[in-house]
Every structure is written in structure tokens, then in C-alpha cells.
Design a protein around this motif. Sequence first.
Motif, short mmCIF file in Angstrom:
data_model
loop_
_atom_site.label_atom_id
_atom_site.label_comp_id
_atom_site.label_asym_id
_atom_site.label_seq_id
_atom_site.Cartn_x
_atom_site.Cartn_y
_atom_site.Cartn_z
N LEU A 125 73.42 100.15 43.94
CA LEU A 125 71.99 100.39 43.74
C LEU A 125 71.15 99.39 44.51
O LEU A 125 71.50 98.21 44.60
CB LEU A 125 71.65 100.29 42.26
N PRO A 126 70.01 99.83 45.05
CA PRO A 126 69.13 98.90 45.74
C PRO A 126 68.49 97.91 44.76
O PRO A 126 68.34 98.24 43.57
CB PRO A 126 68.07 99.80 46.37
N PRO A 127 68.14 96.74 45.23
CA PRO A 127 67.53 95.73 44.35
C PRO A 127 66.32 96.26 43.59
O PRO A 127 66.10 95.88 42.44
CB PRO A 127 67.13 94.60 45.30
N ARG A 130 70.30 114.22 48.88
CA ARG A 130 70.44 114.64 47.48
C ARG A 130 70.55 113.41 46.62
O ARG A 130 71.27 112.47 46.95
CB ARG A 130 71.70 115.48 47.33
N SER A 131 69.85 113.41 45.50
CA SER A 131 69.94 112.30 44.56
C SER A 131 71.23 112.40 43.76
O SER A 131 71.64 113.49 43.37
CB SER A 131 68.76 112.33 43.58
N LEU A 132 71.85 111.26 43.54
CA LEU A 132 73.03 111.19 42.67
C LEU A 132 72.58 110.98 41.23
O LEU A 132 71.59 110.29 40.98
CB LEU A 132 73.93 110.03 43.10
N THR A 133 73.33 111.55 40.30
CA THR A 133 73.04 111.30 38.89
C THR A 133 73.64 109.96 38.50
O THR A 133 74.50 109.41 39.20
CB THR A 133 73.64 112.40 37.99
N ILE A 134 73.19 109.45 37.37
CA ILE A 134 73.76 108.20 36.84
C ILE A 134 75.26 108.36 36.63
O ILE A 134 76.06 107.48 36.96
CB ILE A 134 73.06 107.80 35.52
N ARG A 135 75.65 109.50 36.09
CA ARG A 135 77.08 109.78 35.85
C ARG A 135 77.87 109.76 37.17
O ARG A 135 78.96 109.20 37.25
CB ARG A 135 77.24 111.12 35.14
N GLU A 136 77.31 110.37 38.21
CA GLU A 136 77.99 110.39 39.51
C GLU A 136 78.10 108.98 40.09
O GLU A 136 79.16 108.62 40.64
CB GLU A 136 77.25 111.31 40.49
N ILE A 137 77.05 108.19 39.98
CA ILE A 137 77.10 106.81 40.47
C ILE A 137 78.17 106.04 39.72
O ILE A 137 78.95 105.29 40.33
CB ILE A 137 75.72 106.13 40.37
N GLY A 138 78.25 106.22 38.42
CA GLY A 138 79.29 105.57 37.63
C GLY A 138 80.69 105.99 38.05
O GLY A 138 81.60 105.17 38.16
N ARG A 182 75.94 115.21 51.39
CA ARG A 182 74.47 115.25 51.33
C ARG A 182 73.93 114.00 50.64
O ARG A 182 72.91 113.45 51.04
CB ARG A 182 74.00 116.50 50.57
N SER A 183 74.62 113.57 49.61
CA SER A 183 74.19 112.38 48.87
C SER A 183 74.30 111.12 49.72
O SER A 183 73.47 110.22 49.63
CB SER A 183 75.01 112.23 47.59
N LEU A 184 75.33 111.04 50.54
CA LEU A 184 75.53 109.86 51.38
C LEU A 184 74.45 109.73 52.45
O LEU A 184 74.18 108.62 52.92
CB LEU A 184 76.92 109.87 52.03
N THR A 185 73.82 110.83 52.82
CA THR A 185 72.78 110.77 53.84
C THR A 185 71.38 110.76 53.23
O THR A 185 70.39 110.80 53.95
CB THR A 185 72.89 111.97 54.80
#
Length: 83
Positions: A75-77, A53-61, A47-50
Motif C-alpha cells: 500500500l502507498p504511504p 482496476r481497484s483491488l479489494t482488501i481481501r485480494e490485497i490480503g 488489469r489491477s497491476l496496471t
Amino acid sequence: MSTKQGDGTPTADTEIGSRIANALIVKGTSARALSDATGISYPTLRRSLTGGRSLTIREIGSIAGALNVPAKVLLPPSLTEVA
């Protein structure tokens, strides 16, 4: 959740998902393997890849660590520019 803003440009969530999907291709790995490496459930990650769903900072890390890339690459510019 909409994948585009009112002006037709992708949302930050959609762009982050796209950047992660591209990193998966470059690294030659799958969303399933990324799910296993990060502990993010596969349905949640999909869901996040499409952009659904928003990813949390922790998930992005966690994703950045699993892909061995700086989080900034995912992350986008608009989210990394200094005011």
C-alpha cells in the motif's frame, strides 16, 4: 480508469499495482503464478497491476499472503499513514 491524478501523480491503484509488480520481481515469480496462488483470474490481476482496476482488501490480503509480505508493503504511504 486514469493512472494519474489531475496533478500528474500516480493514483493509489497504480501505485499498488506497481508495488505488487516490484514484489513479484523481488520474489522471482510471475503474475501468472500469483494468479494461480490467489485465485484471482489472470486477466483481472493484470488489469489491477496496471491500475486499471481497484483491488479489494481481501485480494490485497491474499496477494500479500502469496508473496509472503505484510499487506502494508503493498500500500502507498498515503493509505497507511496515521492521521
